[in-house]
Write an enzyme that holds these catalytic residues in place. Structure first.
Site, PDB file in Angstrom:
ATOM      1  N   LYS A  90       0.875  -1.173   0.000  1.00  0.00           N
ATOM      2  CA  LYS A  90       0.000   0.000   0.000  1.00  0.00           C
ATOM      3  C   LYS A  90       0.915   1.226   0.000  1.00  0.00           C
ATOM      4  O   LYS A  90       1.947   1.230   0.691  1.00  0.00           O
ATOM      5  CB  LYS A  90      -0.848  -0.058   1.271  1.00  0.00           C
ATOM      6  CG  LYS A  90      -1.813   1.071   1.495  1.00  0.00           C
ATOM      7  CD  LYS A  90      -2.521   0.859   2.839  1.00  0.00           C
ATOM      8  CE  LYS A  90      -3.645   1.836   3.086  1.00  0.00           C
ATOM      9  NZ  LYS A  90      -4.343   1.565   4.374  1.00  0.00           N
ATOM     10  N   SER A 165      -9.238   1.426   3.448  1.00  0.00           N
ATOM     11  CA  SER A 165      -8.467   2.208   2.510  1.00  0.00           C
ATOM     12  C   SER A 165      -7.448   1.390   1.701  1.00  0.00           C
ATOM     13  O   SER A 165      -7.000   1.854   0.664  1.00  0.00           O
ATOM     14  CB  SER A 165      -7.726   3.320   3.259  1.00  0.00           C
ATOM     15  OG  SER A 165      -6.844   2.762   4.209  1.00  0.00           O
ATOM     16  N   SER A 189      -9.110  -0.917   7.678  1.00  0.00           N
ATOM     17  CA  SER A 189      -8.616  -0.755   6.303  1.00  0.00           C
ATOM     18  C   SER A 189      -7.896  -1.938   5.675  1.00  0.00           C
ATOM     19  O   SER A 189      -7.654  -1.922   4.476  1.00  0.00           O
ATOM     20  CB  SER A 189      -7.706   0.465   6.223  1.00  0.00           C
ATOM     21  OG  SER A 189      -8.482   1.609   6.065  1.00  0.00           O
TER      22      SER A 189
HETATM   23  N1  GLN Z   1     -12.629   3.562   7.181  1.00  0.00           N
HETATM   24  C1  GLN Z   1     -11.956   4.010   8.365  1.00  0.00           C
HETATM   25  C2  GLN Z   1     -11.636   5.480   8.256  1.00  0.00           C
HETATM   26  O1  GLN Z   1     -11.936   6.066   7.249  1.00  0.00           O
HETATM   27  C3  GLN Z   1     -10.730   3.196   8.604  1.00  0.00           C
HETATM   28  C4  GLN Z   1      -9.563   3.605   7.794  1.00  0.00           C
HETATM   29  C5  GLN Z   1      -8.322   2.821   8.110  1.00  0.00           C
HETATM   30  O2  GLN Z   1      -8.372   1.783   8.760  1.00  0.00           O
HETATM   31  N2  GLN Z   1      -7.205   3.356   7.674  1.00  0.00           N
HETATM   32  O3  GLN Z   1     -11.125   6.057   9.175  1.00  0.00           O
END
Ligand code: GLN
Length: 501
Positions: A90, A165, A189
């Site tokens: 990532k 993400s 994420s």
């Molecule tokens: N969807 C969650 C957020 O937008 C988690 C994101 C993540 O785990 N980086 O904060």
């Protein structure tokens, strides 16, 4: 009987083999890293126009590294059992000499001068990187639609998001473009995109994997995690990077157990809790029925399931969306146009330069989080918001501790829905945030969790993920249960597990 797991099928095309199978082929000198890498790059290139997973490909470098790995295999000087197996990151992992954007315009031109610890440990094991993968800007999101460079797509249905993400990583692994990848999980994420793309994703215990060189979103929640097409691969990838790192004061100075040893011992007698408060939670009927099938399968495998109550969990989302933005607002203060990446060139003075750099460099969701976080931390509101959220966090930790006195693991759906359509939730942030309902409490508590595929929803034919939550540092039990489930379901490595691209 205890012992190492065995993986079947050596006959799948190279791009569909697991990293473990590829490593066995290398060890038997039946496969070369060059051939493996070339086949996987070919698949990656074939699917990229559809899934749009890459922000930066390093295919040429990977081929060169593969040739070097083959030389080591021929001289018996290999760096590890996976020497020469490709992976991808990532684009939140800092990589020396390779552009790292974190999905943001503000870092568009940044070439890091160092490697994240995860990256240097994997390189030290001889793994070769195919490149950097798409994500929501600064990992804030659940769909990759917040990436400044456009969304990735779900290989199961390209009208749908891959989740986020770490969506680029999930899409590429699911599409056979790389056997495994590193993502990060602050509130779900790794697990949510893994669930939406039909692969395995792990959120290790907070502190199990070094955060050094991982671009910070919410430092008390961020954790790097493996994404793969089998539980065994996920365990092997975690093994490679886990363990104390003097460069990260929050990494745990404890020995890492052998995650593969005994992974096939089964779950007979294991006690597994189903969370009463997760009933409902907006779960789609198609997800619910697959997950209930999964519960029955765990029982059939010898586990005993019981309902448990975690009353604080219903406040998880509210607490998370105060704590995470609060930490983010502080972490993102460093992007001021002076130190990294983008700088607005026409401003008259440094204050205007910094403010215009941030106005132009950050996307809407990042700005929303910075504003939410700044507000939550501001004098007069701090106790009411941030302070209260920290108290909820303590209650969640206490609820879990109590639960673990009667169960070994907790199960739930990973996400209340299957993959949703691009654009469907972009105008309603709250709806987007609710996709994290089952995953955020785990980050708040710092526990470990895995998402493992449990088949396709009968409603829309899209993948459904089962989440197994383990006490801190008990990844071994979590892997053992996920492995038993995966084997019995017979999903990994089958034609059914491959998206119809
Ligand atoms: N969807 C969650 C957020 O937008 C988690 C994101 C993540 O785990 N980086 O904060």
């Amino acid at each position: 009987m205890s012992g190492r797991a065995s993986t079947p099928s050596q006959e799948a095309p190279l791009q569909w083999r697991t990293a473990t199978e590829l490593a066995r082929g290398l060890e038997a000198r039946e496969l070369s890293a060059r051939d493996i890498t070339a086949a996987i790059i070919e698949q990656s290139n074939a699917v990229e126009p559809v899934v749009r997973a890459y922000l930066k490909s390093t295919h040429e470098r990977a081929l060169e590294s593969a040739v070097a790995a083959d030389e080591r295999w021929s001289r018996d000087t290999t760096l590890s059992s996976h020497d020469g197996v490709p992976l991808a990151y990532k684009d939140i992992f800092v990589t020396r000499g390779v552009a790292t954007t974190c999905g943001s315009r503000i870092l568009e031109s940044w070439i890091p001068p160092y490697d994240a610890t995860v990256v240097s440990r994997c390189e030290g094991a001889g793994l070769t990187s195919l490149g950097k993968l798409n994500l929501d800007e600064f990992a804030m999101g659940s769909s990759t639609e917040n990436s400044a460079f456009g969304p990735s797509r779900n290989p199961w249905n390209t009208d749908c998001v891959p989740g986020g993400s770490s969506g680029g990583a999930a899409a590429l692994v699911a599409a056979g473009g790389v056997p495994w990848a590193w993502g990060t999980d602050t509130g779900g994420s790794v697990r949510q995109p893994a669930s939406l793309c039909g692969i395995v994703g792990v959120k290790p215990t907070y502190g199990r994997v070094s955060r050094y060189g991982l671009i910070a979103f919410a430092s008390s929640l961020d954790q790097a995690g493996p994404m793969a097409r089998s539980v065994e691969d996920a365990a092997a990838l975690l093994q490679m990077a886990a363990g104390h790192d003097p460069m990260d004061a929050t990494s745990i100075p404890r020995e890492v157990p052998d995650y593969l040893e005994g992974i096939d011992e089964g779950i007979s007698g294991m006690r597994i809790g189903i969370v009463k408060e997760f009933e409902g939670g907006g779960t789609q009927p198609g997800v619910r029925s697959k997950v209930e099938d999964a519960y029955r399968r765990l029982e059939k495998l010898g586990a005993s399931l019981e309902e448990i109550s975690l009353p604080s969990f219903e406040h998880g989302i509210s607490a998370y969306y105060l704590i995470a933005p609060a930490e983010a607002s502080s972490n993102l203060a460093r992007y001021d146009g002076v130190r990294y990446g983008y700088r607005q060139a026409d401003a008259a003075d440094i204050v205007a330069m910094s403010s215009r750099t941030r106005a132009e460099g950050f996307g809407d969701e990042v700005k929303r989080r910075v504003m939410l976080g700044t507000y939550a931390l501001s004098a007069g509101y701090y106790e009411a918001y941030y302070g209260k959220a920290q108290k909820v966090r303590t209650l969640i930790i206490e609820d879990l501790e109590r639960a673990y006195s009667s169960v070994d693991l907790i199960v739930s759906p990973t996400s209340p829905t299957t993959a949703f359509k691009l654009g469907e939730r972009t105008s309603n942030p709250l709806e987007m945030y609710l996709s994290d309902i089952f995953t955020v409490p785990v980050n708040l508590a710092g526990n470990a969790a895995i998402s493992v595929p449990c088949g396709l929803s009968l409603d829309d034919g899209l993948p459904v993920g089962l989440q197994l939550i383990a006490p801190a540092l008990d990844e071994k039990t979590m892997f053992r249960a996920a492995y038993a489930f995966e084997k019995d379901l017979g999903w990994a490595g089958t034609a059914e597990s491959r998206p119809p691209l």
